[in-house]
Structures are given as structure tokens and as C-alpha cells.
Scaffold this active site. Structure first.
Site, PDB file in Angstrom:
ATOM      1  N   GLN B 215       0.782  -1.291   0.309  1.00  0.00           N
ATOM      2  CA  GLN B 215      -0.197  -0.296   0.073  1.00  0.00           C
ATOM      3  C   GLN B 215       0.669   1.640  -0.082  1.00  0.00           C
ATOM      4  O   GLN B 215       0.423   2.530   0.005  1.00  0.00           O
ATOM      5  CB  GLN B 215      -0.921  -0.120   1.068  1.00  0.00           C
ATOM      6  CG  GLN B 215      -1.663  -0.827   0.938  1.00  0.00           C
ATOM      7  CD  GLN B 215      -2.914  -1.165   2.244  1.00  0.00           C
ATOM      8  OE1 GLN B 215      -2.315  -2.237   3.094  1.00  0.00           O
ATOM      9  NE2 GLN B 215      -3.109   0.185   2.947  1.00  0.00           N
ATOM     10  N   PHE B 246      -5.771  -4.024   3.676  1.00  0.00           N
ATOM     11  CA  PHE B 246      -6.005  -3.701   4.719  1.00  0.00           C
ATOM     12  C   PHE B 246      -5.290  -2.860   6.083  1.00  0.00           C
ATOM     13  O   PHE B 246      -5.616  -3.468   7.198  1.00  0.00           O
ATOM     14  CB  PHE B 246      -7.074  -5.450   5.753  1.00  0.00           C
ATOM     15  CG  PHE B 246      -8.133  -6.093   4.325  1.00  0.00           C
ATOM     16  CD1 PHE B 246      -8.454  -5.318   3.859  1.00  0.00           C
ATOM     17  CD2 PHE B 246      -7.308  -7.153   4.023  1.00  0.00           C
ATOM     18  CE1 PHE B 246      -9.626  -5.647   3.092  1.00  0.00           C
ATOM     19  CE2 PHE B 246      -7.591  -7.880   3.316  1.00  0.00           C
ATOM     20  CZ  PHE B 246      -8.962  -7.677   2.536  1.00  0.00           C
ATOM     21  N   GLU B 250       0.980  -1.695   4.406  1.00  0.00           N
ATOM     22  CA  GLU B 250       0.814  -0.371   4.524  1.00  0.00           C
ATOM     23  C   GLU B 250       2.781  -0.606   5.098  1.00  0.00           C
ATOM     24  O   GLU B 250       3.726   0.101   4.678  1.00  0.00           O
ATOM     25  CB  GLU B 250       0.703   0.679   5.516  1.00  0.00           C
ATOM     26  CG  GLU B 250       0.638   1.909   5.496  1.00  0.00           C
ATOM     27  CD  GLU B 250      -0.367   2.881   6.748  1.00  0.00           C
ATOM     28  OE1 GLU B 250      -1.372   2.301   6.933  1.00  0.00           O
ATOM     29  OE2 GLU B 250      -0.173   4.140   6.701  1.00  0.00           O
ATOM     30  N   ARG B 328      -4.970   7.593  17.618  1.00  0.00           N
ATOM     31  CA  ARG B 328      -6.088   8.116  16.897  1.00  0.00           C
ATOM     32  C   ARG B 328      -7.383   7.058  17.489  1.00  0.00           C
ATOM     33  O   ARG B 328      -8.785   7.264  17.243  1.00  0.00           O
ATOM     34  CB  ARG B 328      -5.933   6.880  14.940  1.00  0.00           C
ATOM     35  CG  ARG B 328      -7.411   7.085  14.117  1.00  0.00           C
ATOM     36  CD  ARG B 328      -7.628   6.387  12.658  1.00  0.00           C
ATOM     37  NE  ARG B 328      -6.976   8.260  11.550  1.00  0.00           N
ATOM     38  CZ  ARG B 328      -7.889   8.339  11.405  1.00  0.00           C
ATOM     39  NH1 ARG B 328      -9.465   8.258  11.426  1.00  0.00           N
ATOM     40  NH2 ARG B 328      -7.757   9.709  10.769  1.00  0.00           N
ATOM     41  N   PHE B 362      -7.463   1.817  12.065  1.00  0.00           N
ATOM     42  CA  PHE B 362      -6.036   1.885  12.967  1.00  0.00           C
ATOM     43  C   PHE B 362      -6.236   2.974  14.375  1.00  0.00           C
ATOM     44  O   PHE B 362      -6.124   4.065  14.669  1.00  0.00           O
ATOM     45  CB  PHE B 362      -5.978   3.813  11.691  1.00  0.00           C
ATOM     46  CG  PHE B 362      -4.533   3.697  11.702  1.00  0.00           C
ATOM     47  CD1 PHE B 362      -3.251   3.427  11.400  1.00  0.00           C
ATOM     48  CD2 PHE B 362      -3.622   4.496  12.323  1.00  0.00           C
ATOM     49  CE1 PHE B 362      -2.028   3.386  10.994  1.00  0.00           C
ATOM     50  CE2 PHE B 362      -2.481   5.716  12.300  1.00  0.00           C
ATOM     51  CZ  PHE B 362      -1.255   4.626  11.311  1.00  0.00           C
ATOM     52  N   THR B 459      -3.550  11.952  10.823  1.00  0.00           N
ATOM     53  CA  THR B 459      -3.337  12.656  12.109  1.00  0.00           C
ATOM     54  C   THR B 459      -2.109  13.144  11.452  1.00  0.00           C
ATOM     55  O   THR B 459      -1.645  14.071  12.064  1.00  0.00           O
ATOM     56  CB  THR B 459      -3.755  12.300  13.038  1.00  0.00           C
ATOM     57  OG1 THR B 459      -3.324  10.868  13.005  1.00  0.00           O
ATOM     58  CG2 THR B 459      -5.112  11.989  13.217  1.00  0.00           C
ATOM     59  N   GLU B 729     -11.922   3.060   5.628  1.00  0.00           N
ATOM     60  CA  GLU B 729     -12.353   2.528   6.716  1.00  0.00           C
ATOM     61  C   GLU B 729     -13.573   2.724   8.410  1.00  0.00           C
ATOM     62  O   GLU B 729     -13.875   1.170   8.151  1.00  0.00           O
ATOM     63  CB  GLU B 729     -11.595   3.197   7.750  1.00  0.00           C
ATOM     64  CG  GLU B 729      -9.626   3.182   7.312  1.00  0.00           C
ATOM     65  CD  GLU B 729      -8.902   3.874   7.640  1.00  0.00           C
ATOM     66  OE1 GLU B 729      -8.118   3.421   9.287  1.00  0.00           O
ATOM     67  OE2 GLU B 729      -8.873   5.189   7.531  1.00  0.00           O
TER      68      GLU B 729
END
Lengths: 458, 767
Positions: B215, B246, B250, B328, B362, B459, B729
Site C-alpha cells: 500500500q 487492509f 502499509e 486515533r 487504525f 493525523t 475504513e
């Protein structure tokens, strides 16, 4: 003409493939490896390598008595030599099939990695005229869609089994050439006598039925099986019949083949068989294998024990009958001699039965606990009880103290509570990733209560 | 040039095919179905390619006292053995450059599954077999395997974060009623169907082309360059598609790409590293388990007047993205509720487990789970309907400031909930369930409605940027490149629809391409639900540049006014003349007009100061709500989700079909997290659920029998691409209603995941 051959022949789509079984590693090659690494057909995916996700689903076409049978199987745990005499269809061989457009036009894919496997399960559904979508597709995991659009695809596709007389002839011709396979590393005898003889000569060989367990020794444990004896072609192991008092199931009969006869006699046993494994597993896995592998968490043994079933074992030309409960001695130890094998399973009919499988997930999961209860009650008194559990000990095992607490007693909640307490004497379960010891014991007791509630509610 | 319109072009002038708002299938749907879509492991490699296996640590925490790999090197088919000593650059693949994610272990191991060395051989089987010949001695060290142990030993990966408004401490003392409690929430494996995979093709000098299932191609590029000790311009990363991500691809894709790249550079041979399922599950990070503790004050009407909550996450052995994930969770600990006096504290524990990482939501899901637990506890304590308590606490037009200082401007939760309450027939069904439970012997039902409000934007501010590159070729065909990656979510399809709309041409003329760091540089991960918002906007801006140049060309070349140039569907009208887009583009090319443009987007308005815990971290919020009804067998703890009704806000949908798929798929994935998906570690820190035989994601039969999904009619009040909202998400958190419904059925005491065992324990505890 009959002869033993070292070669296997099968159809890969329309292409006839001839492979010489010249070493153990060829015999241990999985169908998935064959497709992806040897034939460079990359449409079939590896998702888990243990037959639990369905991404590698292919369709095997077999011919029996002039009829074609098409079944979805997991190619990651199917060995290449077992393709002998069959047609293998991977997603590359069904490009015009209605299953493809159904999947493509119903938004049934997101990442697409599981999709060829779903396509192949749909192909099998379509060709078999099946419409039990949730059951037919329980062996295919999708992490993206939530399954709704795939259900839509299955519905939209309809079913129109195609007949193919040419293929019947071609498969018959492939099989005519041999009376069985016998190489240094792989044997596929066609009669029980041949099997007994081969096993006597090679008692160190691994017996291979559906391969839903043995396949993982290779795909997951990375073992090399030096000698394999495949049971799939032994005619006598495929018997399946019933009399007024018994059901007789050959050790080579698959779950899929046995499920109807079991369902009609014992619907709850049928449901347990259905939940033991999804279609791809049931299409190759056998009840014989489920017993022979000696697992403490196999689903059929506790039920068979509760029903008072027995197995027939053969060694050379000698046979003996053994109650299934006596087959399991200890964890990893069964009452089976060198070169001895299970030929068939005999199940008494007309027994009372309640059976429950407890697992984290409803479909295609290994049991945490499986409870099977055959309790005879007359005029409010318990006349007899055969109760067996899986997942509660090192073997599938009868709950004898629990049975004793029931037999001769009034069939009421007080008796049940006593029988529940007696389970503590029968079992000392373990904790593992499927459940804690505490839960296993608690649920074993509750299953007895559930059995009571269901029996007295009716 | 003459007007060259033909009949088919005239017919198509009514509208373009495949624009924004249309139900367009995923661009690869046919290729998915017929098996021709190519994933990394499907790329045909030359015969001399090498295959890698990384040897995993058998200990959760140990010193490596000796290591002899001579037999590994001598084994059949082995070309290369890699240890930390072979790393020319930096031995770190931390996404935040925290230096605690060594590619290969040095001197010690800190979790079971940590890569100690890697073997490259002619086949994966040979590499794996060779690795077993290693002779390594370990001196086991005490391991921290739980949040409680980590708290006891002050073992953290980062400093605590606090967000607060009002005075929670004082108002707890003044509150009419108070209660306190705890909730444990388990982790989750991504279980993307395609495991981690990288294929590296060596080029001239030390250049490498990395085909990677990730990702975050730019981060893989950066890590590969860093490990190789070269500049990033020597590394090109390409991603056509992933078999699921998902969040799990990442930061978790880099190590395997880097090992394959080292091999390719050292040997000059292509090198592939693909993790088989068990290795993938053991060696890569998961969703963070959380432990929640709270003290809540509330009045008799059920209004929460004060809340003090601590959210502790199990980060595993390294920082990875755990700081932002825990943040988060804090940002979502209010969900849709205004709490005047609220203090929420985040603690990030370091344990000897695989380093936990991004996973759809997340941290947001865990934060919402916390506050939804509080709402049910408050309702339970007062004997009130949990939905009424939730509604009483919603943000309003005046009570609209979050505990981190952001004003909730487009507060639509109340209206959305009311619609769903009516359409799902919640009130009647709740009464029916109460009647059913009163007479049912051992099956108990539960129903719950939970809302969600999810903040959209990274964020981490600098990540809120995206680029696109669009070429129009002289035949009028368009090639679309942008920094977003396709993992199944339909991003490529949506961005192509946006470009089709902007250029006003049929979707079929737009070629979707693989994401490539050589085309669009310095990309952010496709994450935080922001893929379409950011890349779609960047592509729109690039397409608008091209339209602008073509318009200018028309004005100057044909001597018309701006008002006389109109981009019709697949045509351009210039004064009295009408050209097909194709001919018009050709004319522009002949007149030396630049037909390639970049677009760049940086999300506006956002800021956050971690020092004060205040700011506006999000451009906007996405909303949704769901009702779950469940039936629980209280003798066994088995559950069936009977019915689910969802109403979800995607703004103006760019593609309702694809959005619907995200909602349904997200819900089921969330339901798995909160029900059957249990990660089990043994006492030695070994993960025992590392394959689908033991780790149970939902299968078709787990889907609710009745499943209604509708889109909430809303448009984004912010200036997002065609007024749409992110959808990746948020739907996962709709599944919280399933957990709450089970909680209702067993009367509380439940931790997540609600496995049959957890449910039975909770039920018996309440009896």
C-alpha cells in the site's frame, strides 16, 4: 490389456499429460505446484496451503460407469499422481463458463485473489445442478466482499449441467491402459487384495485416502513421503450400502458420497459431517481417514462411538472387526498392526442420537468439543446410554462415569446434574488455541443438558 | 479541419459512459474472475531467479550467543545467505525511522518470528530446507507478553498522549452517578488472501525494479534504498494490484522487498520473496489489542457528565505506527457523543510480540469500542434503553466541540440514527426480543444500534498530499497514473471515473496503470481511507490543467472566445465546429500543445498539536449507523447474527456499487474481529493461530441472514472530490453493534472477541 505402469495420464483441460513417477519428489508434488510452477498456469492461487481457504480450488472430472462426476477440490493438498485417469480443470480451462461472467458482472470481486477459487466452486455447482450456495461456497474465504455479491453471482448463474460424451470416452481410454500404478514411490492398487499385498511389501508406506490430512504433512510440514499407497482406486473400499440394521461404508468412501445415507438415518450426524469440512474437503476426505489418523478432534469418531459402530481391519488376507472405541488407545496410538488397514465401517441403524459440534466458526472449523449422545429412555427411565466426546481427551472417548450416572435412573434434571458432575471423572481436558480446559468441561456438561432439553421437549 | 463527427459519436453525446456517480464494476472484475489478473507471485520470472526464506526466531526474547550458518551456505541450491553483516546501508525498516525495526536481528531477538537471517536458493523449498541447518545458540531472556506485564514494567514504545476538555476529575466527584470498568479488545490478523510478496529485478549499476504487493510504494522504495545504501532514485517500486491489504501492507511489505533487493544486487539475479501463510501470520504485525479502563459520571437522564478513560495498546516490540494508531483511538473515544468533561489518555506498551501495525480503522475502532461500552454500562445502570442514552448524548449544534478541540460542523448522526431506527423497526423488534427472551429456555436474543463518526485525514499532517500524472496521447487515449494503490477497494476505478468526468470522455478511453514510483514520486500510503479523496483530487487537478490547455489552444488557434469553447461528452465544440475529442487532441498535438500534466493535492484546513492535544486533525467526518440482532445459545456460547441493518454516509457517492461493497465487506471484517477471530499466543509468546485452520475469519454462512444496506443521502460540506466522502475504513466500525447486541443478550461482562467461550463465560458470570 492390464498392466502396472509407472506413469500417470490425465487431461489438463484438453491436453493429455503423461508423467513418469520417477522419484518421491514428483509423487509429493501438489496439483497446485504442478499448475503454477510446472505449467506456469498462474490463475490458481495459493492462499493458505492447507485446504482451508479455497483460493486454489480446481475441478476434477472423473468417469464412473459412463457418467462424469465433477467436483471442486483444494489443489494445494492434492498430490499430482492422484490425477491419474481424471481431467483437471483450472480457471484457465473454463474461460467461457457462465460462472466467469456471473462473478465478473455482480461486483463479486474486490481484490480478486480469492476469485478464481470461487469461480471454480461455482463451476462445480453449476455442473452439478446444486443450489445450496452457502454450503457449496463455505470452503472459499473472501476477505473483501462480505459475500453478498458472490451469493448474487451464484444465483444469477443458474445451473445447466453439460454432458460431454467425448470426454467420457477419453477418460475411459486413459484408464484402460493400466491396472494400477506402481512406481518405487507411489502405488495405486485397484483391488483390496492388491492393496493388502502392496502394503505387506511396503509397510513403511503412507496410506493416502483423501489427503486432507496427509496433504498437509507435505504442504505445511514440508516432509517428503518416500512411499505413498493411494487408496482412491481400490474398488472394494468404495462400497456403500445399508441393510435393515446397519450402514456399511467403505474406508475409501468420501464424505460427499456418504453424506446422503448418513443424513437419512442420522440427520444430526449428517450435519456434523457437513460442518466437518466444506465441499472441497468432503469431496476427497473420507470417514475411514477421519478414524485412521487417530486424531482426538476428528468429528466422526465420537458419533460413531456413541452409535456403537465398528470397523473392519484387514492385514494380508486376515480381517478382524473392532469396536471403534477400542481402536483409540492413547494419543497417537491406535489398535492397528503393521501393514494393517481399515477396510470398512459398520454403523448400527435405528439408534437414538443427539450430536453437537462446538467450534469458533460454524462452518469448516475444527471442533473444540464434540459431544455425541445415544440415550435410550423408556417410561421416564434411562435404559441405556452411550456417550462420547471429542476434544476432551487424547482420544475420542466414551464418558463411562457419566453413562453410569444415567443408566437405570429417572430421566430428569437431577439425574442430568449428577451425570454432568460425573463428567469431571471422565475427562481432564487441555487448554489450547481452540478453547480452554474450563470451557471444554463446561460446554461438555451443557451439551448433556441441551441433549436432555431437546429429548424432553419433543 | 472538418467536423468529423460520425453517428456513434453523435449518439454518445448525451452523456459519457462511466462518469462519476455511476455503478461501474471494478476495472479488473473480469480478470479477477477468469484468473488473468496478475499478482506479484504470478509474474513470470527467469529460470535463474532466486527465492528467499527468512529464518524466524523461536524465542520471544533472547540473546543470540552464537550462529553458525556454514551448513546453510553449503546446502543444495543455495546461492546466498544474508545476515545483518551483509547490509551495506542501514539495518532498519522502521516507518518512522525510530531505529527499532532491524531488517535482520543483531545479537538478540525480541519476538517469536523475528527474521534472523535469510537464505536465497533456486526454490523456496530449498531455501527453507537449508535454513533448518543453521546452528544458533540462544540465551533466553525474560519476555513481556501482555499489557499488564508491560504496564508493571513501564515498558512503552512512546510517551503517553492526553486529550481533554472540561474537568473530568472534578466533575466525576460532582456526578450524580458514577461507575468504572474495564474492557479487553483483541487484535486481528489482516488475512489478506495474498501474502506479502516482492520480486526484485536487478538493473544496471545498483538499480532495482521492485514489484511489490504494498500500500506504500514510496516507503518500500525508501527502505530498499536505505538498506542497499543507495539514493532513492536507484529504486523503482511498482504495484499493479494487491490481493488485499487492509493496512497490513502499509509498513509490513518493506522487509521482504529489502531482502530480495539485497539478493538481487549481490547476485545479479532476479529475487523473489513471498511469505507463505503461516510465516506471514507469524512474522508480520496485526491490529493492536487494547485494554480500556474508564470511570464515568452521569446524571439520571443518562447524560454523561464526566469521563476519564485510559486506552492502553499492545504495540509489540517496536514503535512502527503505534503512536498514530493509539492517537486515533483517542480521537475516536468520543464517537458521536458530546462529553463536556472528558479526559482520555493513551499508553503504548512495548511487548515481546510481533510489532502491531495499521489495520482498517487504525485505532479508531478500539476507541469507539471503549465509548460504546460506556454507553451500554450507563444505560444498564439506569435501566434505560441503550439507544435512548446514546441519543441523549449526541453532539448538537451547540454542544459541538470534541475533546481535542475540533468543532463538529456537519453533525448528522442524530438524523441518520432516527432514519435507521425507523427503517429497521428497532423499537418493535426490541420489544419482541424482550418477550422472546422471557420465555426462551436457553436461546437469548439481543439487539443494538450503534452510530459512528470517523475522522478523515491522516493525523500525521505531511502524509496528506497526493500526486497524479495524466498523459493524453495524440490519438485521444488517456493514460492515468497516480500515487494511490489498488488493493481491491476500487480506487483505480473511481479515480478513472473522476478523470472521465473531468475530461468529459468515456471511461473506456482511460487506461489504468500500475502505481509506479517513477511516474509519481513521494507518495503517501493508500491508507486512512484517503485514497480517493487525495488521489482523485490530484487526478482531477491534472485533468483540469489539460482541459485548460486545450481550451486555451481552441481560443488561440480557432480565434474564438472562451464562451465559444465547450467540452461536450466525447466532443469539443469550438464556435460553430464540433470535433471529436480524438481529433481535437490530435489537432492540439500538431500545434505543439503539451498533453501531459501533473496534479498535486494537499488536504486543506488540518492541523493538530500533540503538545496541547488540540487542533483540527480531520478535514471532515464520515458517519454511519447499524442495527444488529443476534441469537445466543447460552449453553454453548454459539451465536448467530440474525439481522443487520446499515445506513451509511459516503457523501455524494462516486460509485454506489463500489461503496456498497466497501460497506458490506467492512462490516463483515469488523464482525469477524469482534466475534470469531481470536489470536492465541501460548505462554512462550508463540502465536498458535497462524493459519485459517485455527484463525477463523467469517465465511459465507456467518453473513447475517437478513442484511440491509442503504446509503444516507448527504453531501460532503467540505470541498472534496465531487462532494464524496471516504468509505474505506468507517464501515468496519458498524460491526460494533454486533458486539453490543451480544453483550445485550448475555447482560454484559463480555470482552472482545466474543468467541463462544467468551460469551459463555460472560453469561455465566452474570447469572
Amino acid at each position: 490389456m492390464t498392466e502396472l505402469t509407472q506413469n500417470i495420464k490425465f487431461l489438463l483441460g484438453e491436453e493429455e499429460v503423461n508423467i513418469e513417477l520417477n522419484d518421491a519428489s514428483t509423487c509429493n508434488t501438489t496439483v497446485l505446484e504442478f499448475l503454477r510452477e510446472i505449467k506456469h498456469l498462474k490463475g490458481t492461487k495459493e492462499g493458505c496451503g492447507e485446504g482451508d481457504c479455497g483460493a486454489c480450488t480446481v475441478v476434477l472430472v472423473t468417469e464412473e460407469n459412463g457418467k462424469l462426476h465433477k467436483k471442486a477440490v483444494n489443489s494445494c493438498i492434492q498430490f499430482l499422481p492422484t490425477l491419474d485417469g481424471k481431467q483437471l480443470l483450472s480457471v484457465e480451462h473454463v474461460h467461457d463458463h457462465p460462472a466467469i461472467s456471473a462473478m465478473a458482472t455482480n461486483n463479486a470481486s474486490q481484490c480478486g485473489f480469492c476469485t478464481p477459487g470461487f469461480t471454480m466452486s461455482l463451476v462445480a455447482m453449476y455442473e452439478n445442478g446444486s443450489s445450496d450456495i452457502s454450503d457449496d461456497l463455505a470452503g472459499n474465504l473472501c476477505r473483501c466482499t462480505g459475500y453478498g455479491p458472490i451469493i448474487d453471482a451464484a444465483i444469477s448463474m443458474g445451473d445447466k449441467p453439460t454432458s460431454d460424451p467425448d470426454l467420457v470416452t477419453r477418460l475411459q481410454k486413459l484408464k484402460q491402459n493400466s491396472d494400477g500404478v506402481a512406481s518405487a514411490n507411489y502405488f495405486a492398487p485397484t483391488s483390496i487384495a492388491k492393496l493388502a499385498e502392496t502394503y505387506a511389501k511396503h509397510p513403511d508406506a503412507t496410506l493416502l485416502a483423501g489427503g486432507t490430512d496427509v496433504g498437509l504433512w507435505v504442504s505445511k510440514q514440508h516432509r517428503l513421503l518416500e512411499k505413498i499407497i493411494c487408496l482412491g482406486n481400490v474398488a472394494e473400499l468404495k462400497i456403500l450400502n445399508e441393510t435393515d440394521s446397519t450402514i456399511n461404508i467403505g474406508a475409501g468412501v468420501t464424505y460427499s458420497q456418504a453424506i446422503d445415507i448418513i443424513n437419512s438415518n442420522y440427520p444430526q450426524f449428517g450435519e456434523i459431517i457437513r460442518r466437518t469440512g466444506a465441499k472441497q474437503v468432503r469431496n476427497v476426505g473420507t470417514i475411514g481417514g477421519n478414524i485412521a489418523n487417530g486424531s482426538p478432534i476428528g468429528d466422526s469418531p465420537p458419533v460413531l462411538i456413541a452409535l456403537g459402530a465398528c470397523i473392519v481391519l484387514q492385514n494380508g488376507n486376515k480381517t478382524r472387526e473392532l469396536a471403534i472405541e477400542d481402536f483409540f488407545i492413547n494419543y497417537g496410538k491406535q489398535d492397528i498392526g503393521k501393514a494393517e488397514f481399515i477396510s470398512n465401517i459398520i454403523i448400527p441403524k435405528n439408534q437414538p442420537l443427539k450430536a453437537y459440534k462446538i467450534s469458533k466458526r460454524h462452518d469448516q472449523d475444527i471442533s473444540a468439543v464434540l459431544g455425541a449422545f445415544s440415550i435410550v429412555v423408556k417410561d421416564g427411565l434411562v435404559l441405556g446410554a452411550r456417550i462420547a466426546f471429542g476434544g476432551m481427551a487424547g482420544t475420542p472417548k466414551r464418558a463411562k462415569a457419566c453413562e453410569q450416572a444415567l443408566v437405570g435412573k429417572v430421566f430428569d434434571m437431577a439425574t442430568i446434574e449428577n451425570a454432568c458432575a460425573a463428567l469431571e471423572g471422565d475427562f481432564t481436558p487441555l487448554s489450547d488455541m481452540r478453547a480452554s480446559a474450563n470451557y471444554r468441561m463446561k460446554v461438555a456438561k451443557n451439551l448433556l443438558k441441551k441433549c436432555y432439553l431437546e429429548m424432553t421437549e419433543a | 479541419m472538418s467536423n468529423s463527427s460520425n453517428i456513434s459519436e453523435i449518439i454518445s453525446t448525451n452523456n459519457i459512459v462511466g462518469g462519476v456517480g455511476k455503478n461501474i464494476s471494478h476495472d479488473s472484475s473480469l480478470k479477477h474472475a477468469n484468473g488473468t489478473a496478475i499478482y506479484v507471485d504470478d509474474i513470470r520470472v527467469p529460470e535463474n531467479a532466486l527465492h528467499l526464506y527468512a529464518f524466524p526466531s523461536p524465542h520471544a526474547h533472547a540473546e543470540i550467543t552464537s550462529m553458525d550458518l556454514s551448513q546453510v551456505e553449503a546446502a543444495d541450491g543455495v546461492a546466498l545467505v544474508l545476515t545483518a553483516n551483509d547490509i551495506r546501508g542501514l539495518n532498519d525498516v522502521s516507518p518512522t525511522h525510530s531505529g527499532d525495526d532491524p531488517l535482520l536481528a543483531v545479537g538478540k531477538v525480541v519476538f517469536q518470528g523475528q527474521a534472523i537471517f535469510a537464505v536465497a536458493a533456486n526454490s523456496l523449498n530449498q531455501a527453507r530446507a537449508a535454513a533448518q541447518l543453521a546452528k544458533i545458540s540462544f540465551k533466553p531472556l525474560p519476555a513481556i507478553l501482555s499489557i499488564d506485564e508491560a504496564l508493571a514494567k513501564d515498558s512503552f514504545v512512546f510517551a503517553p498522549q492526553v486529550m481533554a476538555q472540561g474537568n473530568a476529575e472534578a466533575e466525576l466527584k460532582n456526578a450524580k452517578n458514577t461507575l468504572s470498568g474495564k474492557l479487553n479488545i483483541g487484535g486481528q490478523d489482516h488475512f489478506y488472501l495474498e501474502g506479502q510478496a516482492s520480486l526484485v529485478i536487478p538493473g544496471e549499476d545498483d538499480n532495482v525494479l521492485v514489484h511489490c504487493s504494498t500500500q506504500h510504494p514510496s516507503e518500500v522504495q525508501a527502505h530498499v534504498a536505505q538498506v542497499l545504501g543507495v539514493e532513492r532514485n536507484a529504486v523503482t517500486v511498482e504495484v499493479r494490484r494487491m490481493g488485499g491489504g487492509f493496512g497490513g501492507k502499509e509498513t509490513q511489505a518493506s522487509p521482504w522487498a529489502a531482502l530480495a533487493a539485497m539478493t538481487a544486487v549481490k547476485t545479479g539475479r532476479p529475487a523473489k520473496m513471498r511469505l507463505v501463510r503461516d510465516d506471514d501470520m507469524i512474522m508480520t504485525g496485526k491490529r493492536h489489542p487494547f485494554q480500556i479502563s474508564y470511570e464515568v459520571g452521569f446524571n439520571d437522564a443518562g447524560i454523561v457528565t464526566a469521563l476519564d478513560m485510559t486506552l492502553v495498546s499492545d504495540c509489540g516490540h517496536s514503535l512502527d505506527l503505534s503512536r498514530a494508531i493509539n492517537d486515533r483511538a483517542l480521537f475516536h473515544a468520543d464517537n458521536c457523543y458530546y462529553i463536556a468533561n472528558m479526559r482520555v489518555k493513551g499508553l503504548k506498551c512495548r511487548t515481546n510480540k510481533v510489532s502491531n501495525t495499521a489495520f482498517r480503522g487504525f485505532g479508531g475502532p478500539q476507541g469507539m469500542m471503549a465509548i460504546e461500552e460506556v454507553m451500554d454500562q450507563v444505560a444498564n445502570a439506569l435501566g434505560k434503553d441503550p439507544l435512548a442514552v446514546r441519543q441523549a448524548n449526541l453532539y448538537t449544534t451547540t454542544n459541538n466541540t470534541t475533546h481535542y478541540g475540533m468543532v463538529v460542523e456537519d453533525n448528522v448522526a442524530g438524523e441518520l440514527i432516527a432514519q435507521l431506527q425507523a427503517s429497521s423497526n428497532y423499537n418493535q423488534r426490541k420489544a419482541d426480543i424482550e418477550a422472546f427472551n422471557a420465555s426462551s429456555k436457553f436461546v437469548k436474543k439481543g439487539i443494538a444500534l450503534t452510530p459512528l463518526k470517523f475522522g478523515i485525514s491522516f493525523t500525521t499532517k505531511f502524509l496528506n498530499q497526493a500526486g497524479a500524472l495524466i498523459h493524453i496521447y495524440a490519438d485521444g487515449s488517456v493514460q492515468l497514473n497516480h500515487g494511490g494503490t489498488e488493493m481491491g477497494q476500487g480506487l483505480f476505478t473511481k479515480v478513472a471515473q473522476i478523470v472521465a468526468n473531468t475530461l468529459n470522455i468515456d471511461l473506456s478511453h482511460i487506461k489504468i496503470t500500475a502505481t509506479n514510483t517513477g511516474k509519481v514520486p513521494n507518495t503517501s500510503p493508500t491508507a486512512a481511507s484517503s485514497g480517493t479523496d487525495m488521489n482523485g483530487m490530484a487526478a482531477k487537478l491534472a485533468a483540469e490543467k489539460l482541459v485548460g490547455r486545450l481550451r486555451k489552444f481552441a481560443i488561440e488557434h480557432y480565434g474564438v472566445s472562451e464562451a465559444e469553447v465547450t467540452f461536450l461528452p466525447n466532443q469539443v465544440r469550438v464556435g460553430e465546429q464540433t470535433f471529436s475529442f480524438k481529433n481535437f487532441v490530435h489537432n492540439a498535438y500538431m500545434e505543439r500543445i503539451q498533453l501531459s500534466a501533473t496534479g498535486f493535492y494537499a488536504t486543506p484546513k488540518i492541523n493538530f498539536d500533540p503538545e496541547t492535544g488540540k487542533g483540527r486533525p480531520f478535514l471532515y467526518f464520515s458517519y454511519g449507523a447499524s442495527v444488529s440482532e443476534v441469537a445466543v445459545d447460552t449453553l454453548t456460547g454459539e451465536t448467530k447474527v440474525v439481522q443487520v441493518d446499515i445506513l451509511h454516509d459516503v457523501g455524494r457517492s462516486l460509485n454506489p456499487t463500489i461503496d456498497h461493497g466497501q460497506i458490506e465487506g467492512g462490516f463483515i471484517q469488523g464482525m469477524g474481529w469482534l466475534t470469531n477471530e481470536e489470536l492465541f499466543w501460548n505462554g512462550d509468546g508463540a502465536l498458535k493461530t497462524h493459519a485459517p485452520s485455527t484463525y477463523k475469519i467469517p465465511t459465507m454462512g456467518d453473513r447475517p441472514d437478513i442484511f440491509n444496506i442503504a446509503l444516507f443521502d448527504n453531501e460532503n460540506m467540505e470541498d472534496t472530490v465531487y462532494k464524496s466522502k471516504a468509505v474505506g475504513e468507517p464501515p468496519l466500525m458498524l460491526a460494533i453493534s454486533t458486539f453490543r447486541a451480544i453483550w445485550q443478550a448475555v447482560n454484559g461482562g463480555l470482552n472482545a472477541p466474543a468467541t463462544p467461550e467468551a460469551i459463555l463465560n460472560a453469561y455465566e458470570e452474570q447469572q
